[in-house]
Design an enzyme around this catalytic site. Structure first.
Site, short mmCIF file in Angstrom:
data_model
loop_
_atom_site.label_atom_id
_atom_site.label_comp_id
_atom_site.label_asym_id
_atom_site.label_seq_id
_atom_site.Cartn_x
_atom_site.Cartn_y
_atom_site.Cartn_z
N GLY A 89 0.82 -1.22 0.00
CA GLY A 89 0.00 0.00 0.00
C GLY A 89 0.84 1.25 0.00
N ALA A 90 1.98 1.19 -0.68
CA ALA A 90 2.94 2.29 -0.63
C ALA A 90 2.52 3.51 -1.44
CB ALA A 90 4.32 1.81 -1.09
N ASN A 117 0.82 -2.77 5.21
CA ASN A 117 0.12 -1.50 5.42
C ASN A 117 -1.16 -1.38 4.61
OD1 ASN A 117 -0.09 1.58 5.85
ND2 ASN A 117 0.24 1.42 3.63
N SER A 129 -5.24 -0.61 13.59
CA SER A 129 -6.05 0.61 13.65
C SER A 129 -6.64 0.73 15.04
CB SER A 129 -7.18 0.56 12.62
OG SER A 129 -8.11 1.61 12.85
N TYR A 163 -13.84 -3.93 8.20
CA TYR A 163 -12.51 -3.34 8.39
C TYR A 163 -12.01 -3.57 9.82
CZ TYR A 163 -9.00 0.39 8.92
OH TYR A 163 -7.86 1.11 9.20
N VAL A 164 -12.86 -3.27 10.80
CA VAL A 164 -12.44 -3.40 12.20
C VAL A 164 -12.07 -4.84 12.53
CG1 VAL A 164 -13.20 -3.17 14.60
CG2 VAL A 164 -13.76 -1.38 12.95
N THR A 199 -10.87 -7.11 10.56
CA THR A 199 -9.58 -7.47 9.97
C THR A 199 -8.43 -6.81 10.72
OG1 THR A 199 -9.69 -5.69 8.31
CG2 THR A 199 -10.56 -7.84 7.69
N LYS A 200 -8.65 -5.63 11.27
CA LYS A 200 -7.60 -4.97 12.03
C LYS A 200 -7.37 -5.70 13.36
CE LYS A 200 -6.28 -2.10 9.03
NZ LYS A 200 -4.93 -2.25 8.44
#
Length: 247
Positions: A10-11, A87, A139, A152-153, A155-156
């Site tokens: 994700g650069a 990232n 996150s 999302y949460v 997976t974090k």
């Protein structure tokens, strides 16, 4: 061949770019990995202008074979991968009861499966060399919960769990694994929050430090975690959030 290489997934994004530039400043050659985009090309250009040896890896993180090929050939042809920073992430905003299974599976593929597989591929030569560092980007939403971001949460949270499991298993081989959990940094993710001024007010009322963090400040913590000053640190999750979450 370069002496040591860092790969940042994700650069092309704001945090990934800042991390790539900081690790380049630290003396790493840098491989920027992400989907083909102008943003990824810009990260590579900035690294090149700064005199950092750089390699661009155009990879869709949904493609496990492409992940393996990119990391394996980088380690073999560009230099030993001493640091991997997982990232990249996607973050569709959808109420939980309305999330299509396909959307959930896509988030898991990019944010969870790709972290697992990239770490696995990168760790194999690290184990052989008895040296290496992996940083998974989490996150603070995992610690505090967040509406409309259940995929999302979750997976974090998995990124934190993976960090602990790998730190335990790979420690005997000299490979360290840690995580950073960013707070509200200025990235594209803020677009889902609506009005920027209102969101900034929301953030500052919750942070202990009454200013917005910079992407370079997050990158500095990643730099610490892959560098020699953290040689006895593994299995940890560091919240980089201005004192929002305290646990």
């Amino acid at each position: 061949m370069n002496d040591r290489v860092a790969i940042i997934t994700g650069a092309g994004g704001a945090l990934g770019r800042a991390t790539a530039l900081r690790l380049g400043q630290d003396g790493f050659a840098v491989a920027v990995l992400g989907r083909a985009s102008e943003e990824l090309d810009e990260s590579a250009r900035l690294l090149d202008e700064a005199g950092v040896p750089v390699r661009t890896l155009e990879v869709d993180l949904r493609d496990a074979e492409a992940i393996e090929a990119a990391i394996t050939t980088t380690d073999r042809d560009f230099g030993p991968v001493e640091a991997l920073v997982n990232n990249a992430a996607i973050y569709p905003s959808t109420p939980f009861l309305d999330i299509p299974l396909a959307e959930y599976e896509d988030v898991v593929t990019v944010n969870q499966r790709a972290y697992f597989y990239a770490a696995q591929v990168a760790a194999r030569p690290m184990v052989e060399r008895r040296s290496g560092a992996i940083v998974n980007v989490g996150s603070i939403t995992f610690h505090g919960g967040w509406s409309n971001l259940a995929s999302y949460v979750s997976t974090k949270g998995a990124a934190v769990g993976l960090t602990r499991a790998l730190a335990r298993e790979l420690g005997e081989y000299g490979v360290r694994v840690n995580a950073v959990s960013p707070g509200a940094f200025p990235t594209k993710a803020e677009e889902i929050q609506g009005d920027s001024a209102e969101y900034t007010e929301f953030v500052l009322t919750r942070q202990s430090l009454k200013r917005r963090g910079t992407n370079a400040e997050l990158a500095a913590v990643v730099s610490f975690l892959v560098g020699p000053d953290s040689a006895f640190v593994t299995g940890q999750t560091i919240n980089v959030d201005g004192g929002w979450i305290m646990e």
